[in-house]
Write a protein that holds these residues in place. Sequence first.
Motif: not given
Length: 323
Positions: A276-282, A284-294, A309-317
């Motif tokens: 799950a941690g690996v999936v979260v990493f990919f 978040l990077w996919a979201i960053a790429f889409i934001r940069a691309r479009y 932001g994702g790391a903070i939410v993950l840490g809180v959980g």
Amino acid sequence: MKNFADLTEREVLAVAIASEEEDSRIYMSFAEDLAARYPDTAKIFEEMAEEERGHRHRLLALYEQRFGPHLPPIRREDVKGFLRRRPIWLTKNLPLDTIRKEVETMELEAERFYAKAAEKAEDVGVRRLLGDLAEEEKHHENLAVKLTGDILKPDVRAEEDRTRRRMFVLQYVQPGLAGLMDGSVSTLAPLFAAAFATHQNWQTFLVGLAASIGAGISMGFAEALSDDGSLTGRGSPWLRGLTCGLMTTLGGLGHTIPYLVPDAWPNAFWIATAIAGVVVFFELWAIAFIRARYMDTPFLQAVFQIVLGGAIVLGVGILIGAA
């Protein structure tokens, strides 16, 4: 309904007149819809509408000469063989390719109708006019096909391509990205809180599934009800809502599915959590790429905003679940 073969010459002309009148109105509807987004293409549709009106006048003149002023109440919907059309011209902010494909279908149908009607006609004048109209409708069909190519000047075409990209971003990328961000980030806290509180994969999976679907429904309705697209040009609200809702759900399910690892496996919880941690990493990077691309966001800025932001939410959980 009547078979085409059973139509009289008078009824054939009446159907043709009604069809030309309707097609002219449809082309004007397309032109009005495209005027603000694709003004040069809108002018082409206006010219096509004017030609259809010209066809109607020629047909009316021949009809009055042959059969008088009264038209029988018959339209193409009353004749077997005509395609059943979806009234897409009643929809605003249609994609340009959708309109072009509809025009190709309309003109192909008209050309085939006139060609068959000309073969059937016995009067020389009627046969000549119907044959001429078949050729003209074939020209319209070719025009619709070429609208994506050399009809428009390169600079006009480039501007329309930029407009098309903006419309794609507004109607699909923006709601989809909002959903993906919400689903990927907002479900992290409840999922990992449940994971570290229970250390049970199945229980964690149920929490993640509920959070993902619930967030998808909520985001979908919020997007659909945010505006009707009439002023913003963002397209159908329900299509945007569906896009947003699905992407929200998928964003949450991405890091929920690893918790299907059976609890009976040795170290099942840590295996699922690592995946799950690996999936979260990919994600978040996919979201960053889409934001940069479009969304014209600098890539490093997008990475900083989303990953942090994702790391903070993950840490809180994790902190809440481990408490």
